[in-house]
Each structure stands twice: as C-alpha cells, then as structure tokens.
Scaffold this motif. Sequence first.
Motif, PDB file in Angstrom:
ATOM      1  N   ALA A 108       1.003  -1.204   0.058  1.00 27.49           N
ATOM      2  CA  ALA A 108      -0.085  -0.079   0.028  1.00 27.49           C
ATOM      3  C   ALA A 108       0.766   1.352   0.004  1.00 27.49           C
ATOM      4  O   ALA A 108       0.369   2.496  -0.220  1.00 27.49           O
ATOM      5  N   SER A 109       2.162   1.203   0.248  1.00 28.31           N
ATOM      6  CA  SER A 109       3.008   2.369   0.363  1.00 28.31           C
ATOM      7  C   SER A 109       4.486   2.263  -0.268  1.00 28.31           C
ATOM      8  O   SER A 109       4.548   1.064  -0.944  1.00 28.31           O
ATOM      9  N   ASN A 110       4.884   3.249  -0.541  1.00 29.07           N
ATOM     10  CA  ASN A 110       6.088   3.376  -1.345  1.00 29.07           C
ATOM     11  C   ASN A 110       7.244   2.659  -0.661  1.00 29.07           C
ATOM     12  O   ASN A 110       7.100   2.507   0.478  1.00 29.07           O
ATOM     13  N   LYS A 111       8.068   1.987  -1.428  1.00 24.01           N
ATOM     14  CA  LYS A 111       9.290   1.191  -1.068  1.00 24.01           C
ATOM     15  C   LYS A 111      10.587   1.582  -1.840  1.00 24.01           C
ATOM     16  O   LYS A 111      10.548   2.349  -2.464  1.00 24.01           O
ATOM     17  N   PHE A 112      11.609   0.993  -0.996  1.00 22.33           N
ATOM     18  CA  PHE A 112      12.973   1.105  -1.580  1.00 22.33           C
ATOM     19  C   PHE A 112      13.324   0.048  -2.299  1.00 22.33           C
ATOM     20  O   PHE A 112      12.966  -1.187  -2.197  1.00 22.33           O
ATOM     21  N   ALA A 113      14.168   0.147  -3.497  1.00 23.54           N
ATOM     22  CA  ALA A 113      14.644  -1.115  -4.291  1.00 23.54           C
ATOM     23  C   ALA A 113      15.954  -1.223  -3.947  1.00 23.54           C
ATOM     24  O   ALA A 113      16.679  -0.547  -3.252  1.00 23.54           O
TER      25      ALA A 113
ATOM     26  N   PHE B  60      19.627 -11.274  -3.683  1.00 23.99           N
ATOM     27  CA  PHE B  60      18.663 -11.515  -4.616  1.00 23.99           C
ATOM     28  C   PHE B  60      18.206  -9.842  -4.638  1.00 23.99           C
ATOM     29  O   PHE B  60      18.550  -8.888  -4.079  1.00 23.99           O
ATOM     30  N   SER B  61      17.484  -9.418  -5.761  1.00 24.51           N
ATOM     31  CA  SER B  61      17.011  -8.376  -5.919  1.00 24.51           C
ATOM     32  C   SER B  61      15.389  -8.016  -5.453  1.00 24.51           C
ATOM     33  O   SER B  61      14.698  -9.123  -5.519  1.00 24.51           O
ATOM     34  N   GLY B  62      14.973  -6.877  -4.912  1.00 32.41           N
ATOM     35  CA  GLY B  62      13.597  -6.877  -4.536  1.00 32.41           C
ATOM     36  C   GLY B  62      13.450  -5.334  -4.193  1.00 32.41           C
ATOM     37  O   GLY B  62      14.069  -4.358  -4.457  1.00 32.41           O
ATOM     38  N   VAL B  63      12.199  -5.515  -3.316  1.00 27.90           N
ATOM     39  CA  VAL B  63      11.934  -3.932  -2.807  1.00 27.90           C
ATOM     40  C   VAL B  63      11.677  -4.261  -1.221  1.00 27.90           C
ATOM     41  O   VAL B  63      11.562  -5.222  -0.526  1.00 27.90           O
ATOM     42  N   CYS B  64      12.007  -3.129  -0.561  1.00 26.29           N
ATOM     43  CA  CYS B  64      11.905  -3.258   0.863  1.00 26.29           C
ATOM     44  C   CYS B  64      11.382  -2.238   1.690  1.00 26.29           C
ATOM     45  O   CYS B  64      11.014  -1.127   1.242  1.00 26.29           O
ATOM     46  N   SER B  65      10.845  -2.144   2.891  1.00 30.08           N
ATOM     47  CA  SER B  65      10.206  -1.265   3.879  1.00 30.08           C
ATOM     48  C   SER B  65      11.115   0.073   3.846  1.00 30.08           C
ATOM     49  O   SER B  65      12.241  -0.187   3.861  1.00 30.08           O
TER      50      SER B  65
END
Length: 394
Positions: free
Chosen positions: A56-61, A84-89
Amino acid sequence: AVNCWRRAPLGEVARFERATINAQDIKDGALYVGLENIGAGGAFVNVRNVAAGDLASNKFAFGEHHVLYGKLRPYLAKVARPTFSGVCSTDILPILPGPGLTRDFLAHFLRSPRVVDLATSRSTGVNLPRVSPDALAGFEMPVPPLCEQRRIAAILDQADALKATRRAATRRLDQLVLATFLDMFGDPGVNPNAWTSEPIGAYVAKFQGGKSIEADKDEAEPTLYRVLKVSAVTQMRFNAEESKPVPNDYAPPSEHIVRPGDLLFSRANTSELVGAVAYIETVPANTLLPDKLWRFVWSQPQQADPLFVWALFQTKAIRREISKRATGTSGSMKNISQAKLRGIRTILPPLGIQQQFAMRARELERARILQHRSLTEFDALFASLQHRAFRGEL
C-alpha cells in the motif's frame, strides 16, 4: 598494518539509496523484505513474492550489491546481505558500498556492538526509536586495504557461522522437552493412548496468587524482598531476573514467598501469553508472587508431577483451551478465572509414568542450561572478536 588504515565517515565511503518506488509501480512477483523478514545474524526469514497492488505504500529498491540496514530499533542489529533483488520497507536502508569498501566488511561493521550502541544512542523517538540516515552517515569507520577487509570479513563470517550452528542446537534443545512429552503421551487434544481424562480441578486443589507491590526504589538497589513480574514466566521457563524491589517495610505473608519446586501460571497477559507456565528449580531467597502469577497447589494425595503439568500446559491443545476461556475486552490483556481453568479436562497418566517423564525432562533441562551458558560465553567472545577486528587487532 594498522597504520595503513584510514578512517572516514560512513557517508563518504558508502551511498544510502533512498529513491522510492511508488506502490503501484512495483512489479507483480517482486520479492519484498520487511523488518520482520530479517532475523538473527542477518538471516532472511519468510521473504515472499508480492502481487501487484499488495503493497500500500512506497518502498525502496535493492539489489545483490547492497547491505540492508534496519533503522527502526537499531539495537536489534537487523543488517542483511541479500543475494537477490527486490523491494523493502522504508524502515530499511539499502546501503551501497563505494569502490574502496567491500560489502561484507561494511555489514560486519554495522553489526558490531560499538556501532549498534552508537546507533541506539543517536536514535530519536520513544516508542519507535529510529536512527536517521544523516546520523548514520556521520559514523566514522575504519577503512583498511581491500585485501585486509576481505580477510577480516572471512574470519567474522566463519565465527558467525559457528554461532549460528550453536544457536540452532540450542533451539533444538529448547524444543526437546515438549517433543519428548508428545512422544511419551501423544497429543493431549487427541489422546491416542486413551489415558484417563480429568478436569484440572481433580489434581489441583487451588491456584494461589500473591500481591503486586509498587516499587519505591531504584530497580538495581538491594532490598529485602523482590516481587516477580509476569515476564518471569512468559518464555515458559523461570527467569528470576524479571522482578522488582518492594519497600523494606513490607512484611509479606509466608504463602507469597516463591519456593523451589513451585509451578507458576500467568493468569493475565496477552492472548498469546495468558496461561504461560514455568517450573522453578532454584529461586533467590525472599522472592514474592505478584497478583498476576499463580502457584499450583496440588490436591493430596498428589496425582500429578509438576514437570509433567509444566510440559502439558505448553502443548497446543491445552494452550488453545486456556485461550478459549480467557476473557477481557482489551486485545492486549486477557484473564482466566480459577473456576474456568480448573474445569479444563486434560489427560492424567499414572503418576509413575509422569515421574519417568520428569526424570528425562530434568536431564534435558540440565543439558539446555549448559548449552545456553556456552552460547552466552560464545556471544561474548564473538563481540570481543568484532571489537578487535575494527581496531586492527586480528
């Protein structure tokens, strides 16, 4: 040589990458890391793929070259090296080491006790303390030659792997008493061995509570008596350090004094912890029961072994029955009455078989205590190793 090492602010040798990704732009199937997904020693736990629209909210890559640093509650030392690559809080900072800094060395630096303590001291916020990226960027760090960074990180990785192995062995010992109980008696919710079933009130005459006394002294100041906190039993094992001082002019009744061999029960706690039990092998003199902890008072002649009941009350079946009967309008605190607790039916094998289990449980507990003591000593050695590593003494 240490004199080849230079020192620099973290912000000069690494980059904090805080460009956010809009929630609607996160691709279907992306791996998501929250603070809860970074465990002890930087291990990833239950990382999941998210569908488009899940977040629901923006994340960091982040990618495989970053160090992930948990800025919320920095004393938890949530520092991880993703593969691995992804997105985080956004409570996790992706930090990219510069050309003169290896990722492994950076991660160990951020996890070192001195840096953890410094980050904790520079945090702001009472309930949810955070260290700001600007504060973190100002931390001075040693920057030895790259070959030395790799050597130090390799030594710390080996020590870390050994610590993880010891922790895993300790966790297995923590679970072994309950596993032994289920092996001997089966799941009490199913009762596959057709043991006699009785209400708890058939072998517990009553539950005896104490009194919570308001402390009027510093926690560390010695007093004649100390009263237990509910947290003394919440881990299902007795922790005498979870207590507070009571005024020296208070004279408690003798039945409020905790004794070796007591089995204690938490009558009030959160939904998950109400009904926690702990068996007391040893206890400091003049330790008192509070009102929220009850002592089991056994019916005579005694039909139940305390260690058998201690393990029985840890099974999912009994925990579920206690939770069903606990009441309270607040989601954070539930209570159970003596009448409801004594009415729960449980298995009651012959006392002789219970005592056979108790002998095994004592042996396992002795081994567990020794293992925990060894792990504590190893943790202290590892902290010393980290300290020496960043002073150039390895």
